[in-house]
Design an enzyme around this catalytic site. Structure first.
Site, short mmCIF file in Angstrom:
data_model
loop_
_atom_site.label_atom_id
_atom_site.label_comp_id
_atom_site.label_asym_id
_atom_site.label_seq_id
_atom_site.Cartn_x
_atom_site.Cartn_y
_atom_site.Cartn_z
N SER A 69 0.86 -1.18 0.00
CA SER A 69 0.00 0.00 0.00
C SER A 69 0.89 1.23 0.00
CB SER A 69 -0.88 -0.04 1.26
OG SER A 69 -1.52 1.18 1.44
N LYS A 114 -1.42 -1.03 -4.22
CA LYS A 114 -2.61 -0.24 -3.84
C LYS A 114 -2.17 1.20 -3.65
CE LYS A 114 -4.77 0.05 0.68
NZ LYS A 114 -5.43 -0.71 1.75
N LEU A 115 -2.89 2.11 -4.29
CA LEU A 115 -2.55 3.52 -4.17
C LEU A 115 -3.58 4.21 -3.29
CD1 LEU A 115 -2.08 4.32 -8.00
CD2 LEU A 115 -0.39 3.38 -6.41
N LYS A 116 -3.10 4.97 -2.35
CA LYS A 116 -4.01 5.81 -1.57
C LYS A 116 -4.43 6.98 -2.46
CE LYS A 116 -3.93 3.83 2.46
NZ LYS A 116 -5.15 3.40 3.14
N ASP A 126 -7.38 3.07 -2.69
CA ASP A 126 -8.03 3.13 -1.37
C ASP A 126 -8.28 4.59 -1.01
OD1 ASP A 126 -8.87 2.88 1.22
OD2 ASP A 126 -7.02 1.98 1.99
N ASN A 169 -10.16 5.64 1.79
CA ASN A 169 -10.40 5.89 3.22
C ASN A 169 -11.53 6.87 3.44
OD1 ASN A 169 -7.04 5.30 3.53
ND2 ASN A 169 -8.44 4.25 4.90
N GLU A 211 -11.38 0.87 -2.74
CA GLU A 211 -11.66 0.55 -1.35
C GLU A 211 -12.26 1.76 -0.64
OE1 GLU A 211 -8.06 -0.97 0.34
OE2 GLU A 211 -9.00 -1.32 2.28
N ASP A 223 -13.80 -1.54 3.87
CA ASP A 223 -12.84 -1.71 4.95
C ASP A 223 -13.47 -1.15 6.23
OD1 ASP A 223 -10.68 -1.56 6.71
OD2 ASP A 223 -9.50 -0.18 5.52
N LYS A 236 -9.62 -7.03 8.56
CA LYS A 236 -8.56 -6.70 9.52
C LYS A 236 -9.05 -7.24 10.86
CE LYS A 236 -7.12 -2.37 7.29
NZ LYS A 236 -7.40 -0.92 7.21
N GLY A 292 -3.99 -4.26 6.30
CA GLY A 292 -2.87 -4.02 7.21
C GLY A 292 -3.04 -2.70 7.92
O1 NPG Z 1 0.70 -2.13 4.80
O2 NPG Z 1 -0.09 -2.20 6.82
C1 NPG Z 1 0.01 -1.68 5.71
C2 NPG Z 1 -0.76 -0.43 5.44
C3 NPG Z 1 -1.98 -0.74 4.68
O3 NPG Z 1 -2.99 1.13 3.63
C4 NPG Z 1 -2.90 0.46 4.61
N1 NPG Z 1 -3.56 0.71 5.72
O4 NPG Z 1 -6.68 2.28 5.42
O5 NPG Z 1 -6.04 0.27 5.14
C5 NPG Z 1 -5.80 1.43 5.48
C6 NPG Z 1 -4.41 1.84 5.87
C7 NPG Z 1 -4.19 2.39 7.23
C8 NPG Z 1 -2.97 2.33 7.81
C9 NPG Z 1 -5.20 2.97 7.93
C10 NPG Z 1 -2.75 2.84 9.07
C11 NPG Z 1 -4.98 3.51 9.20
C12 NPG Z 1 -3.75 3.44 9.76
#
Ligand code: NPG
Length: 371
Positions: free
Chosen positions: A136, A162-164, A189, A191, A214, A239, A263, A291
């Site tokens: 990610s 995966k790109l935020k 993703d 969020n 996502e 998610d 998760k 993750g």
């Molecule tokens: O590789 O653990 C990893 C990060 C994966 O993008 C990732 N996590 O929204 O899924 C999510 C995001 C995240 C990470 C969200 C940390 C909140 C805190």
């Protein structure tokens, strides 16, 4: 196994190799609560996936600490049974606080399984020895920086990128990556950064052949995810919206998503994660392991979970080096083919390295028994 007789909370902080930017903010350090339990026969460790602020979920480190110390911990110390299911029942009266519950449950499972010399993977029903890894990538300042990161991770062997994204840093970024790597398994993703009115913008992503988008909309809006799903071709994965097996069923039956990110911390623990997996499997919906920038402890648990049969897409189960110079445990390495071994030792199969643990610890507190 014997009953839990001691619970210790520990706040740890570890610098990340690079800041992780999402639509919710930037993280430069990984800060989390660890839970250690002792039984007569054994010791177990758990990691809480909450972060330092309530941006991703309503939970955060200090809320997890308080509810573990004042409610969940004392309930477990005073409970009759000794196994993980008993621990789950002892904590069930507390509403919400799933990440805190999950951390304590992980520690109980680790202790129980160590005493029985059984791996977490076997206990959960794992069917494979290696899992496929994705990576990610946080939001970068420029497209060039993004391409550079993608290139590096693909060279390491990651099987899915995966790109935020967030409004304005989405279509062009995806176009840049897709233009350079037409075949790579790619997802995005958000969020929860978009609104229902952004459907036209999100439809522009359809031409890139993404595996999924996502959590485009608000965490508490299954209904409008179902409306959006009818307007775009890219499959929606949820998610933040999925906090239990029951919510997974509701989301799928409502047509709000076609893929589920699991998760264990978000759904209240490893046992509920397995139930969520089972529901999705029954409904024919693929799942993958998300993750939360876990240390080696949480990573070990994620790998065990990701080895269940319904986890058919690569997870955010990246190598330790993607996050930390020095992990808390022996580092998790990814093979050049983009797979990682599922730990097979008793319990989580890993423990914190004493020197690393001491260096990262900020605070320790024992849970007192209720009088
Ligand atoms: O590789 O653990 C990893 C990060 C994966 O993008 C990732 N996590 O929204 O899924 C999510 C995001 C995240 C990470 C969200 C940390 C909140 C805190």
């Amino acid at each position: 196994m014997s009953r839990v007789r001691l619970i210790e909370l520990r706040l740890v902080a570890i610098p990340l190799v690079r800041p992780f930017r999402t639509s919710m903010g930037v993280e430069s350090d990984k800060e989390c609560v660890l839970v250690r339990v002792e039984t007569d026969e054994s010791e177990g460790w758990g990691e809480c996936v909450a972060g330092s602020d309530p941006g991703y979920s309503s939970e955060f480190n200090e809320s997890a600490w308080a509810v573990l110390r004042d409610h969940l911990g004392p309930s477990l110390l005073g409970a009759g049974g000794a196994g993980a299911e008993d621990a789950e029942r002892a904590m069930a009266w507390v509403r919400g606080h799933r990440m805190a519950k999950a951390a304590l449950l992980m520690a109980v499972l680790d202790a129980e399984l160590r005493a029985d010399s059984v791996s977490l993977a076997s206990r959960l029903g794992a069917v494979r020895d290696r899992v496929e890894c994705g990576v990610s990538i946080g939001i970068t300042d420029t497209s060039e920086q993004l391409l550079e990161q993608v290139e590096g991770y693909l060279a390491e062997g990651y099987r899915r990128v995966k790109l935020k994204i967030e409004p304005g840093l989405d279509v062009d970024r995806v176009a840049a990556v897709r233009g350079r790597w037409p075949e790579v398994a790619l997802s995005v993703d958000a969020n929860a950064a978009y609104r229902p009115e952004d459907a036209d913008r999100l439809r522009e992503l359809d031409r890139f052949g993404l595996l999924m988008i996502e959590q485009p909309l608000a965490h508490d809006d299954l209904y409008r995810h179902s409306l959006l799903a009818a307007k775009i071709e890219t499959p929606i994965c949820l998610d933040e919206s999925i906090r239990s097996a029951a919510e997974a069923r509701a989301a799928v039956e409502l047509g709000a998503c076609g893929i589920v990110n699991i998760k264990q911390g978000r759904v209240g623990g490893l046992l509920e994660a397995v139930r969520t997996h089972d529901v999705c499997r029954e409904l024919g919906v693929p799942v993958w392991c998300g993750g939360m920038l876990e240390t080696g402890l949480g990573r070990a648990a994620n790998l065990a979970l990701a080895a269940l049969p319904g986890f058919t897409l690569p997870g955010d189960t990246s190598a330790s080096s993607r996050y930390f110079e020095d992990d808390l445990t022996e580092p998790f390495l990814m093979a050049p083919d983009g797979t990682m071994a599922v730990p097979r030792g008793p319990g989580l199969g890993v423990r914190p390295l004493p020197g690393r643990l001491a260096a990262c610890t900020r605070r320790i507190e024992r849970v007192a028994k209720k009088e």
